[in-house]
Design a protein around this motif. Structure first.
Motif, PDB file in Angstrom:
ATOM      1  N   THR A  55     -33.403   9.530 -55.661  1.00  0.00           N
ATOM      2  CA  THR A  55     -33.489   9.079 -56.995  1.00  0.00           C
ATOM      3  C   THR A  55     -32.572   7.988 -57.344  1.00  0.00           C
ATOM      4  O   THR A  55     -31.309   8.229 -57.071  1.00  0.00           O
ATOM      5  CB  THR A  55     -33.274  10.362 -57.894  1.00  0.00           C
ATOM      6  OG1 THR A  55     -33.919  11.588 -57.421  1.00  0.00           O
ATOM      7  CG2 THR A  55     -33.794   9.888 -59.216  1.00  0.00           C
ATOM      8  N   GLN A  56     -33.073   7.195 -57.920  1.00  0.00           N
ATOM      9  CA  GLN A  56     -32.013   6.163 -58.517  1.00  0.00           C
ATOM     10  C   GLN A  56     -32.574   5.963 -59.942  1.00  0.00           C
ATOM     11  O   GLN A  56     -33.220   5.242 -60.430  1.00  0.00           O
ATOM     12  CB  GLN A  56     -32.132   4.640 -57.964  1.00  0.00           C
ATOM     13  CG  GLN A  56     -31.578   4.808 -56.532  1.00  0.00           C
ATOM     14  CD  GLN A  56     -32.396   4.713 -55.453  1.00  0.00           C
ATOM     15  OE1 GLN A  56     -33.593   4.476 -55.475  1.00  0.00           O
ATOM     16  NE2 GLN A  56     -31.824   5.435 -54.381  1.00  0.00           N
ATOM     17  N   CYS A  57     -31.659   6.699 -61.133  1.00  0.00           N
ATOM     18  CA  CYS A  57     -31.948   6.715 -62.392  1.00  0.00           C
ATOM     19  C   CYS A  57     -31.448   5.331 -62.998  1.00  0.00           C
ATOM     20  O   CYS A  57     -30.371   4.938 -62.612  1.00  0.00           O
ATOM     21  CB  CYS A  57     -31.438   7.829 -63.161  1.00  0.00           C
ATOM     22  SG  CYS A  57     -32.074   9.522 -62.832  1.00  0.00           S
ATOM     23  N   GLY A  58     -32.092   4.743 -63.872  1.00  0.00           N
ATOM     24  CA  GLY A  58     -31.857   3.620 -64.731  1.00  0.00           C
ATOM     25  C   GLY A  58     -30.929   3.614 -65.587  1.00  0.00           C
ATOM     26  O   GLY A  58     -30.889   4.652 -66.410  1.00  0.00           O
ATOM     27  N   SER A  61     -30.590  18.616 -61.079  1.00  0.00           N
ATOM     28  CA  SER A  61     -30.461  17.488 -60.267  1.00  0.00           C
ATOM     29  C   SER A  61     -31.805  16.920 -60.221  1.00  0.00           C
ATOM     30  O   SER A  61     -32.979  17.576 -60.332  1.00  0.00           O
ATOM     31  CB  SER A  61     -30.163  17.625 -58.884  1.00  0.00           C
ATOM     32  OG  SER A  61     -30.952  18.527 -58.302  1.00  0.00           O
ATOM     33  N   ARG A  62     -32.063  15.550 -60.334  1.00  0.00           N
ATOM     34  CA  ARG A  62     -33.600  14.913 -60.538  1.00  0.00           C
ATOM     35  C   ARG A  62     -33.888  15.287 -61.906  1.00  0.00           C
ATOM     36  O   ARG A  62     -35.035  15.937 -61.900  1.00  0.00           O
ATOM     37  CB  ARG A  62     -34.383  14.933 -59.467  1.00  0.00           C
ATOM     38  CG  ARG A  62     -33.828  14.868 -58.028  1.00  0.00           C
ATOM     39  CD  ARG A  62     -34.753  14.822 -56.820  1.00  0.00           C
ATOM     40  NE  ARG A  62     -35.656  13.694 -57.061  1.00  0.00           N
ATOM     41  CZ  ARG A  62     -36.978  13.826 -56.078  1.00  0.00           C
ATOM     42  NH1 ARG A  62     -37.035  14.797 -55.691  1.00  0.00           N
ATOM     43  NH2 ARG A  62     -37.563  12.981 -56.163  1.00  0.00           N
ATOM     44  N   THR A  63     -33.388  15.230 -62.867  1.00  0.00           N
ATOM     45  CA  THR A  63     -33.700  15.569 -64.129  1.00  0.00           C
ATOM     46  C   THR A  63     -34.861  15.106 -64.752  1.00  0.00           C
ATOM     47  O   THR A  63     -35.628  15.566 -65.577  1.00  0.00           O
ATOM     48  CB  THR A  63     -32.386  15.545 -65.133  1.00  0.00           C
ATOM     49  OG1 THR A  63     -31.917  14.208 -65.188  1.00  0.00           O
ATOM     50  CG2 THR A  63     -31.431  16.512 -65.127  1.00  0.00           C
ATOM     51  N   ALA A  88     -25.831  15.464 -65.481  1.00  0.00           N
ATOM     52  CA  ALA A  88     -24.387  15.337 -65.859  1.00  0.00           C
ATOM     53  C   ALA A  88     -23.845  14.571 -64.997  1.00  0.00           C
ATOM     54  O   ALA A  88     -22.649  13.698 -65.493  1.00  0.00           O
ATOM     55  CB  ALA A  88     -23.882  16.763 -65.783  1.00  0.00           C
ATOM     56  N   LYS A  89     -24.133  14.255 -63.740  1.00  0.00           N
ATOM     57  CA  LYS A  89     -23.504  13.646 -62.859  1.00  0.00           C
ATOM     58  C   LYS A  89     -23.535  11.967 -63.284  1.00  0.00           C
ATOM     59  O   LYS A  89     -22.489  11.254 -63.289  1.00  0.00           O
ATOM     60  CB  LYS A  89     -23.947  13.814 -61.367  1.00  0.00           C
ATOM     61  CG  LYS A  89     -23.391  14.991 -60.779  1.00  0.00           C
ATOM     62  CD  LYS A  89     -24.410  15.164 -59.519  1.00  0.00           C
ATOM     63  CE  LYS A  89     -25.650  15.495 -59.702  1.00  0.00           C
ATOM     64  NZ  LYS A  89     -26.453  15.962 -58.645  1.00  0.00           N
ATOM     65  N   GLY A  90     -24.788  11.401 -63.416  1.00  0.00           N
ATOM     66  CA  GLY A  90     -25.000  10.291 -63.906  1.00  0.00           C
ATOM     67  C   GLY A  90     -24.311   9.699 -65.163  1.00  0.00           C
ATOM     68  O   GLY A  90     -23.808   8.785 -65.455  1.00  0.00           O
ATOM     69  N   ALA A  91     -24.424  10.720 -66.112  1.00  0.00           N
ATOM     70  CA  ALA A  91     -23.735  10.839 -67.501  1.00  0.00           C
ATOM     71  C   ALA A  91     -22.276  10.412 -67.389  1.00  0.00           C
ATOM     72  O   ALA A  91     -21.627   9.786 -67.981  1.00  0.00           O
ATOM     73  CB  ALA A  91     -23.983  11.655 -68.316  1.00  0.00           C
ATOM     74  N   ILE A 128     -28.161   0.920 -61.951  1.00  0.00           N
ATOM     75  CA  ILE A 128     -28.966   2.160 -61.438  1.00  0.00           C
ATOM     76  C   ILE A 128     -27.847   3.130 -60.992  1.00  0.00           C
ATOM     77  O   ILE A 128     -26.875   2.691 -60.480  1.00  0.00           O
ATOM     78  CB  ILE A 128     -30.019   1.830 -60.142  1.00  0.00           C
ATOM     79  CG1 ILE A 128     -29.466   1.032 -59.082  1.00  0.00           C
ATOM     80  CG2 ILE A 128     -31.325   1.419 -60.728  1.00  0.00           C
ATOM     81  CD1 ILE A 128     -30.353   1.255 -57.955  1.00  0.00           C
ATOM     82  N   CYS A 129     -28.158   4.294 -61.066  1.00  0.00           N
ATOM     83  CA  CYS A 129     -27.224   5.399 -60.684  1.00  0.00           C
ATOM     84  C   CYS A 129     -27.599   5.816 -59.404  1.00  0.00           C
ATOM     85  O   CYS A 129     -28.960   5.928 -58.934  1.00  0.00           O
ATOM     86  CB  CYS A 129     -27.452   6.547 -61.584  1.00  0.00           C
ATOM     87  SG  CYS A 129     -26.211   8.029 -60.788  1.00  0.00           S
ATOM     88  N   THR A 130     -26.638   5.762 -58.173  1.00  0.00           N
ATOM     89  CA  THR A 130     -26.917   5.938 -56.860  1.00  0.00           C
ATOM     90  C   THR A 130     -26.298   7.226 -56.292  1.00  0.00           C
ATOM     91  O   THR A 130     -26.071   7.409 -55.193  1.00  0.00           O
ATOM     92  CB  THR A 130     -26.781   4.743 -55.887  1.00  0.00           C
ATOM     93  OG1 THR A 130     -25.276   4.527 -55.959  1.00  0.00           O
ATOM     94  CG2 THR A 130     -27.513   3.388 -56.196  1.00  0.00           C
ATOM     95  N   ILE A 131     -25.792   8.099 -57.244  1.00  0.00           N
ATOM     96  CA  ILE A 131     -25.102   9.229 -56.833  1.00  0.00           C
ATOM     97  C   ILE A 131     -25.764  10.228 -56.021  1.00  0.00           C
ATOM     98  O   ILE A 131     -25.180  10.562 -55.070  1.00  0.00           O
ATOM     99  CB  ILE A 131     -24.438  10.061 -58.003  1.00  0.00           C
ATOM    100  CG1 ILE A 131     -23.482   8.906 -58.697  1.00  0.00           C
ATOM    101  CG2 ILE A 131     -23.726  11.253 -57.662  1.00  0.00           C
ATOM    102  CD1 ILE A 131     -22.832   9.651 -60.095  1.00  0.00           C
ATOM    103  N   CYS A 132     -27.088  10.443 -56.375  1.00  0.00           N
ATOM    104  CA  CYS A 132     -27.855  11.135 -55.415  1.00  0.00           C
ATOM    105  C   CYS A 132     -28.577  10.452 -54.809  1.00  0.00           C
ATOM    106  O   CYS A 132     -30.186  10.933 -54.248  1.00  0.00           O
ATOM    107  CB  CYS A 132     -28.552  12.324 -56.227  1.00  0.00           C
ATOM    108  SG  CYS A 132     -29.852  11.956 -57.160  1.00  0.00           S
ATOM    109  N   ASP A 133     -28.565   9.163 -54.149  1.00  0.00           N
ATOM    110  CA  ASP A 133     -29.414   8.367 -53.555  1.00  0.00           C
ATOM    111  C   ASP A 133     -29.371   8.944 -52.243  1.00  0.00           C
ATOM    112  O   ASP A 133     -28.661   9.829 -51.911  1.00  0.00           O
ATOM    113  CB  ASP A 133     -29.079   6.899 -53.375  1.00  0.00           C
ATOM    114  CG  ASP A 133     -28.043   6.636 -52.494  1.00  0.00           C
ATOM    115  OD1 ASP A 133     -28.116   5.639 -51.584  1.00  0.00           O
ATOM    116  OD2 ASP A 133     -26.837   7.407 -52.227  1.00  0.00           O
TER     117      ASP A 133
HETATM  118  S1  SF4 Z   1     -30.602  12.440 -61.125  1.00  0.00           S
HETATM  119 FE1  SF4 Z   1     -28.463  12.338 -61.991  1.00  0.00          FE
HETATM  120  S2  SF4 Z   1     -27.151  11.833 -59.967  1.00  0.00           S
HETATM  121 FE2  SF4 Z   1     -29.450  11.288 -59.578  1.00  0.00          FE
HETATM  122  S3  SF4 Z   1     -29.664   9.225 -59.767  1.00  0.00           S
HETATM  123 FE3  SF4 Z   1     -30.388  10.465 -61.956  1.00  0.00          FE
HETATM  124  S4  SF4 Z   1     -28.427  10.480 -62.996  1.00  0.00           S
HETATM  125 FE4  SF4 Z   1     -27.858   9.691 -61.090  1.00  0.00          FE
END
Ligand code: SF4
Length: 440
Positions: free
Chosen positions: A32-35, A189-191, A63-66, A24-29
């Motif tokens: 949201t935690q995107c898979g 953010s939170r796409t 873009a951040k998660g990618a 999971i992505c925790t950049i904006c935890d």
């Molecule tokens: S919205 Fe972006 S930064 Fe936040 S958890 Fe999803 S991919 Fe990661």
């Protein structure tokens, strides 16, 4: 197919040795935690993409998660503890071992605790956030009341408004007729939410967006209220003025579930749309149109943001005015409105009781020195479980009611603070600072 071509294409499988690991992505935890599908070869990440099976992001990433791979392997990442060897601010550091770093931090903090008192040591959290519960416990076990976070100038104001008005809960916009987006831009953010918004819009959802800027969210809206930053509360009160005076409010809900309505009705009289327009920069006819659209398209929901509204003085009251619109129109705790949900965080699964309080508070507040800013911000001290970091420079300078001598911080970026030059200057006066970060 030729293995080189499979490798070039980063195709997982036996031939290439590339495996897909679920993460999971925790950049904006913690919101949201995107898979993530992380493509790994010989222990190295070769590619990252959104996980289609994940219910939140369904294969998409912002873009951040990618950019996760660049983040992990950035040349600028610090890979070893560093010890300052020149004057503060000189940028002169030399690498040291983890053992030396941990011994130095523990030794200096305990020394200052013994000589001056545990309250003279501050523990601070900026980004990221997942470890905060453990840092708060460490602070209080150490004997210091001074657990501070960047939220002193951010989301805690939203949290205070929630404590005072009731939580806005979750906007059930997939079942709403109208969605009022207040200074949020899920397209950047939170796409994952942005796609759901587009689906709801295809089914007829009307969207009002309050934002000083023209964002992608605005581009998909039916009505844009370009508010002057910081005047959000006046805009919400002006909408309330129209909703009350033109009989659009939900009298039954207001009678059964609110208190103080008559005082509120009287208060909003000073925010007629003409004056509201002057205060907020939003034309009066747009304020009226938004009030009508939100109030009569029942059910309607409001999507607040975590922080832009509260990055101003008066942030708590701004959000109280916005949250009050939900109760005024009876759009609270109903299908298609804002659904009241129990508190939820990484350590507190929604709906379950936890022993969180007991964990972070081994000592009662009365057993410790007053928190930083406690006397200056009594409402904060009542509602928020932290010291107020904006008062830190004042206390370092004045040494009242006691001196501050050291800080252990995680992700501290002094530039985010109001009057950050004064903040930096005060930090120079500390005897010891250790900061945890992955970039210099
Ligand atoms: S919205 Fe972006 S930064 Fe936040 S958890 Fe999803 S991919 Fe990661």
């Amino acid at each position: 197919m030729n293995c080189d071509r499979l490798l070039q294409g980063k195709i997982p499988g036996f031939e290439t040795g590339i495996e897909i690991k679920k993460s999971i992505c925790t950049i904006c935890d913690p919101m949201t935690q995107c898979g993530l599908n992380v493509y790994v070869k010989d222990g190295e990440i070769v590619k990252v993409e959104g996980s289609k099976e994940h219910p939140a992001n369904e294969g998409t990433l912002c873009a951040k998660g990618a950019a996760t791979r660049q983040y992990v392997y950035s040349q600028d990442r610090l890979r070893t503890p560093l010890k300052r060897v020149g004057p503060r601010g000189s940028g002169k550091f030399e690498p040291i071992s983890w053992d030396e770093a941990l011994d130095t931090i523990a030794g200096r903090l305990n020394q200052i605790k013994g000589e001056v008192g545990p309250e003279s040591v501050v523990f601070y959290s900026g980004y990221s956030k997942w470890y905060r519960t453990f840092l708060q416990r460490l602070t209080h076990v150490f004997g210091s009341p001074n657990y501070l976070t960047e939220s002193s100038t951010c989301h805690n104001a939203t949290h205070m408004a929630m404590r005072l008005n009731g939580t806005p809960g979750t906007p059930d916009f997939m079942n709403s007729q109208c969605l009022l987006v207040w200074s949020a831009n899920p397209f950047h953010s939170r796409t994952c939410i942005s796609r759901q918004i587009l689906t709801a819009k295809e089914k007829g959802l009307k969207i009002i967006t309050v934002d000083p800027r023209y964002t992608p969210m605005v581009a998909h809206s039916d009505l844009h209220l370009p508010v002057k930053p910081g005047t959000d509360g006046a805009l919400a009160l002006s909408m309330a003025n129209v909703i009350i005076n033109e009989g659009l409010y939900d009298e039954d809900f207001v009678k059964k579930h609110t208190f103080g309505f008559e005082e509120y009705r009287e208060y909003v009289q000073q925010f007629a749309p003409d004056r509201g327009g002057k205060l907020t920069g939003v034309p009066a006819d747009k304020i009226r149109a938004a009030a009508y659209l939100y109030a009569i398209s029942k059910p309607s929901s409001i999507m607040p943001s975590a922080s832009p509204v509260v990055h101003h003085t008066n942030g708590v009251q701004n959000y109280r005015a916005i949250f009050a619109l939900m109760a005024l129109t009876g759009n609270y705790d109903i299908y298609g409105g804002n659904i009241a949900d129990p508190p939820s965080f990484l350590y507190m699964a929604g709906g379950f009781k936890s022993r969180y309080e007991e964990f972070v508070h081994p000592h009662r507040w009365e057993e410790m020195a007053p928190r930083i800013g406690q006397d200056r911000f009594p409402v904060w001290a009542e509602l928020v479980d932290e010291g107020q970091a904006m008062h830190l420079p004042v206390q370092i300078e004045s040494q009242k009611p006691y001196p501050i001598k050291a800080m252990l911080s995680f992700g501290l970026n002094y530039r985010m603070w109001p009057d950050n030059a004064a903040f930096l200057e005060s930090l120079q006066k500390l005897d010891f600072i250790a900061n945890v970060d992955i970039f210099m």
